[in-house]
Design a protein around this motif. Structure first.
Motif, short mmCIF file in Angstrom:
data_model
loop_
_atom_site.label_atom_id
_atom_site.label_comp_id
_atom_site.label_asym_id
_atom_site.label_seq_id
_atom_site.Cartn_x
_atom_site.Cartn_y
_atom_site.Cartn_z
N TYR A 375 0.93 -1.25 0.09
CA TYR A 375 -0.01 -0.05 -0.01
C TYR A 375 0.95 1.31 0.17
CZ TYR A 375 -3.18 3.65 1.63
OH TYR A 375 -3.99 4.56 1.89
N ASP A 376 1.95 1.23 1.08
CA ASP A 376 2.55 2.30 0.77
C ASP A 376 3.46 2.70 -0.49
OD1 ASP A 376 1.80 2.90 3.45
OD2 ASP A 376 3.76 2.27 4.43
N ALA A 377 3.97 1.55 -0.93
CA ALA A 377 4.53 1.66 -2.29
C ALA A 377 4.02 2.22 -3.23
CB ALA A 377 5.30 0.38 -2.46
N VAL A 378 2.68 1.66 -3.42
CA VAL A 378 1.78 1.94 -4.71
C VAL A 378 1.32 3.59 -4.44
CG1 VAL A 378 -0.41 1.44 -5.89
CG2 VAL A 378 1.06 -0.35 -5.27
N VAL A 388 -6.13 1.53 -3.62
CA VAL A 388 -5.80 0.18 -3.24
C VAL A 388 -6.76 -0.71 -2.25
CG1 VAL A 388 -3.88 -1.15 -1.97
CG2 VAL A 388 -3.28 0.77 -3.28
N ILE A 389 -6.89 -1.70 -2.60
CA ILE A 389 -7.85 -2.58 -1.94
C ILE A 389 -7.09 -4.09 -1.57
CG2 ILE A 389 -9.99 -1.91 -2.90
CD1 ILE A 389 -10.20 -4.46 -4.68
N ASN A 390 -7.61 -4.48 -0.41
CA ASN A 390 -7.06 -5.84 0.03
C ASN A 390 -7.03 -6.89 -0.90
OD1 ASN A 390 -9.67 -5.25 1.29
ND2 ASN A 390 -9.60 -7.53 1.82
N GLY A 391 -6.29 -7.79 -0.56
CA GLY A 391 -6.72 -9.20 -1.12
C GLY A 391 -7.77 -9.79 -0.29
N GLU A 414 -0.86 -0.82 11.93
CA GLU A 414 -1.03 0.05 10.87
C GLU A 414 -1.97 -0.56 9.34
OE1 GLU A 414 3.51 -1.74 11.25
OE2 GLU A 414 1.58 -1.29 12.56
N SER A 415 -1.79 -1.77 9.66
CA SER A 415 -2.41 -2.47 8.33
C SER A 415 -4.02 -1.94 8.32
CB SER A 415 -2.47 -4.05 8.36
OG SER A 415 -3.14 -4.35 9.39
N ARG A 416 -4.39 -1.52 9.48
CA ARG A 416 -5.81 -0.80 9.47
C ARG A 416 -6.06 0.14 8.36
NH1 ARG A 416 -7.91 3.28 13.81
NH2 ARG A 416 -6.58 4.36 12.32
N ASP A 417 -4.96 0.81 8.26
CA ASP A 417 -5.02 1.92 7.34
C ASP A 417 -4.49 1.65 5.91
OD1 ASP A 417 -6.37 3.64 9.25
OD2 ASP A 417 -4.40 3.94 10.32
N ALA A 418 -4.27 0.58 5.63
CA ALA A 418 -3.42 -0.01 4.57
C ALA A 418 -4.37 -0.23 3.34
CB ALA A 418 -2.45 -0.81 4.64
N PHE A 419 -5.37 0.43 3.13
CA PHE A 419 -6.56 0.11 2.23
C PHE A 419 -7.37 1.41 2.07
CE2 PHE A 419 -8.25 -1.53 6.03
CZ PHE A 419 -9.42 -1.05 6.04
#
Length: 795
Positions: A375-378, A388-391, A414-419
């Motif tokens: 997520y951070d990279a994209v 970005v969406i999760n798998g 921090e994955s809670r905000d990675a989408f």
């Protein structure tokens, strides 16, 4: 199990078995040994049917004591024994209905295999029988569920609809059950229905009209949320699938597609990926792209960490995250349309998160690290159109989907905000849409159209509210002949699958405000991978009831499409190239090509798209000349020509090699000649009705005709200019492959960093067309020769 034991021996047995066989005109298979169970019964069929019976016949089997007959109703789960027979026929006395039958032969050693099934039932003359009056058992805003009393002897019912009780009733569908769902309706509107019973021998007359009034709509959708999952992987079926998709989901609809075989060394999308996204944009639809990894035998390798060890944080996935960034940064973007990127697929399944064939175990912490890094990279690309969406988790899964989401956020907060949006796969099995968590509050059932609700609860418990959901897979499994449990999913009839899917769209997903888009799985799979019973279009390209039902449901909303104002002012990026000085990208350019093998051929969709990565155009060096010599240098030359539609000033041509993990510079041509002309280049005729032999002869004639034009050579690369490192030219013969790694292009003995060879004319020339003539190709090691590039640029 009842068995009739008949003691037969010697000649008596032979006479009786031969008599049974001859009576039906069928020669029996060789006798079965006394200690062997009988062979499988073949040729089961219904010979006649009356109002109260069905008669079955089948091919006789030698060496049997008798036959057991099994029957089940169409919607029953199990077969039950309905009788036995000593001969190869049986009369089943039944009063009504339709049934499946199977027969098995038996002897003292046991029972043989069941026959294939046959379907049928009593046939009652319905000519003077009127249909039942239908009534509404459920009402929604855009659909109604109808029910009626079964008619004895009817195997199916025709449903007719009208806007008034005395108006014209229009045929809607044929259904096998005493009830159906009618979709594609308008809110707060009265509809009238008539039912006509039928069976294989007769048709009844329309019954009295029943009425139903649709309800008011509580959530009014103004933006299209319809979508579909495509399964195309080549240019051969790209336009066809996208045209089907656009016809069904319309402008503003969502198109889901998988891009896979991505590893941490991948640095570019393929040309096909680019053209897929551009094709979606051209049809005013929104691409949803899943980035997946490398597949093994029945599993997917999980993403590799930088050091190959167990991850300790998002930083462990920096290399694969950077690969994702590079890929997405080179994907096209257009004004007004977002690009949605899905990171992986169903990571809560062991087979989707595997170290190798023996080590497969879903891990929410590892996936959370990976999602955060990706997520951070994209998102670092910095374009707000990239979402970005999760798998999406598999419903249930090896690692329960709700537990998986909970443990992701608990171990990696921090994955809670990675989408940006949350992706889900709510497969309903054969459960009707009106059975769902929103209406019933089960919060635990996973075979329903909103099985994602427990995941939603975990997201909200972790502190994210108002999250939008994209259903990236869902759908019903249908079977035309036998609605039953097959494999892991219940089957329903194709018409029921269409009705349920359309109803789910029109009156459930449309009313749930958290739903952003729904992409059922799947449109059409040209590769026969076992998912045909989920397809909206069959293998022989016939549109199934679900296709028409969903199309009608979408049309009932009458969406008005316009580009999203949030992104409308942003520029196009990477759209068919972004080099305005490249003459090959001009609007008036016509491309002419030669090709020795048409099914490979020059890929004209890619040769001048402005994208210098992936594979752009190719030829396989098949020799069409009957006088092939041992050196293979008489192979038919290949060329590509650009006609500019007028004269242009030309000073150089650039040739870009292939890129990719192990394909960098693969099959870069050994020697190239650049030519110009002011003559008119004749187009090559399509194959049409010509045979292969005739077409090969014609291609030789065409090549000679083009070669005879007034070409002027302006520059020729020396062989050393266009040698790529692992190949060498020895003793004047064809090049030979000396290594499996393709890593670089050399010019004058020096490595070219980006691999692009520039052939300068020295003095610019004015011409109407330019031709890139391949004089010498590379030996691909399998008995042929290739010339492959990703792009040709003319300046």
């Amino acid at each position: 199990m009842k068995k009739l034991n008949i003691i037969l021996s010697g000649l008596l047995f032979l006479i009786i078995s031969m008599a049974v066989s001859c009576e039906n005109g069928i020669t029996s298979p060789p006798p079965t040994g006394e200690d062997e169970v009988p062979q499988k019964v073949l040729g089961l069929r219904i010979s006649e049917a009356g109002e109260t019976y069905v008669k079955l016949v089948w091919n006789a089997v030698s060496g049997v004591d008798g036959y057991n007959i099994y029957r089940k109703g169409i919607y029953d789960a199990e077969y039950v024994e309905t009788g036995s027979s000593q001969v190869n026929s049986f009369r089943d006395d039944v009063s009504s209905g339709e049934y499946y039958y199977k027969v098995a032969a038996y002897n003292e050693a046991g029972e043989g295999d069941w026959s294939l099934l046959v379907k049928g039932g009593p046939i009652i003359d319905l000519s003077d029988i009127g249909g039942p009056r239908p009534s509404a058992s459920d009402l929604w805003a855009r659909a109604v569920r109808l029910a009626w009393a079964p008619v004895e002897g009817a195997s199916e019912y025709d449903v007719y609809r009208s806007g008034s009780e005395t108006g014209t009733f229009t045929y809607r569908k044929t259904i096998k059950t005493a009830g159906t769902v009618d979709t594609g309706l308008a809110p707060e509107t009265v509809y009238y229905y008539k039912i006509v019973p039928r069976n294989s021998g007769s048709e009844g007359i329309p019954g009295p009209a029943g009425s139903a009034e649709t309800e008011a709509e509580t959530v009014v959708r103004t933006k299209n949320f319809f979508g579909i999952h495509t399964m195309t992987e080549s240019a051969d079926n790209l336009d066809e699938q996208l045209d089907w998709a656009h016809e069904m989901v319309g402008d503003g609809g969502y198109i889901k597609q998988m891009f896979y075989n991505i590893s941490k060394t991948t640095d570019s999308p393929t040309s096909f990926w680019i053209n897929f996204i551009n094709g979606v944009y051209e049809r005013n639809m929104i691409p949803v792209i899943r980035l997946s990894g490398v597949f093994g035998d029945g599993f997917q390798y999980k993403p590799a960490t930088d050091d190959g060890l167990a991850p300790t944080g998002p930083e462990s996935y920096s290399q694969i995250a950077e690969a994702y960034r590079k890929i997405v940064s080179k994907l096209p973007l257009v004004p007004g349309i977002p690009l949605i990127i899905e990171i992986w697929n169903e990571p809560n399944l062991d087979n989707e998160w595997s170290l190798d064939a023996d080590h497969r175990e879903a891990d929410p912490t590892e996936y959370a690290y990976f999602l955060k890094a990706s997520y951070d990279a994209v998102k670092s690309i910095g374009d707000v159109r990239i979402k970005v969406i999760n798998g999406a988790c598999s419903p249930g899964g090896n690692y329960n989907d709700r537990d998986f989401v909970h443990d992701m956020f608990a171990t990696v907060p921090e994955s809670r905000d990675a989408f940006d949006y949350w992706s889900v796969h709510p497969y309903p099995g054969d459960t009707a849409p009106w059975i769902n968590n929103h209406d019933m509050g089960t919060e635990s059932q996973w075979d329903i159209i909103d099985s994602y609700i427990p995941q939603k609860m975990e997201i909200e418990a972790a502190g994210r509210s108002g999250v939008k959901f994209i259903i990236t897979e869902t759908g019903y499994v249908s079977d035309l002949d036998d609605p039953r449990y097959m494999g892991s999913a219940p089957h329903i009839s194709p018409q029921m699958a269409g009705d349920y899917t359309a109803l789910a769209f029109s009156d459930f997903w449309s009313q749930w405000e958290e739903i952003l888009a729904v992409c059922p799985f799947h449109m059409y799979d040209p590769y026969l991978r076992g998912w045909e019973d989920r397809a909206f279009i069959s293998q022989d390209k016939v549109k199934q009831p679900v296709y028409y039902s969903v199309k009608e449901s979408r049309e009932s909303f009458a969406f008005t499409y316009s580009p999203d104002p949030l992104y409308a002012g942003l520029p196009a990026v990477n759209l068919y190239g972004s080099d305005p000085d490249n003459l090959a990208l001009g609007d008036d350019v016509t491309v002419f090509t030669s090709s020795s093998i048409d099914n490979w051929g020059w890929s004209q969709a890619y040769i001048n798209d402005g994208i210098d990565f992936g594979i752009g155009w190719t030829s396989d060096g098949e020799n069409l000349d009957s006088e092939e010599d041992s050196s293979h240098f008489s192979l038919l030359p290949e060329w590509i020509a650009y006609d500019f539609g007028g004269t242009s000033l030309i000073s150089s041509v650039q040739l870009a090699p292939r890129t990719g993990d192990e394909e960098a510079c693969l099959h870069f041509p050994q020697s190239v000649q650049i030519e110009v002309t002011d003559d008119v280049i004749p187009p090559r005729l399509p194959k049409g009705s010509m045979t292969d032999e005739q077409y090969n002869a014609y291609k030789l004639e065409y090549t000679a005709e083009v070669d005879a034009l007034n070409w002027t050579t302006v520059v020729t690369s020396a062989e050393a200019d266009a040698v790529f490192a692992p190949y060498s030219v020895t003793d004047g013969t064809a090049p030979r492959k000396i290594d499996d790694e393709w890593t670089e292009v050399q010019q004058d003995g020096e490595i070219i960093p980006d691999g692009v060879i520039t052939l300068d004319f020295g003095t610019p020339v004015t011409a109407g067309a330019v031709r890139i003539h391949i004089l010498k190709k590379t030996n691909h090691g399998y008995g042929g020769y290739h010339a492959q590039l990703s792009e040709i640029k003319v300046y």
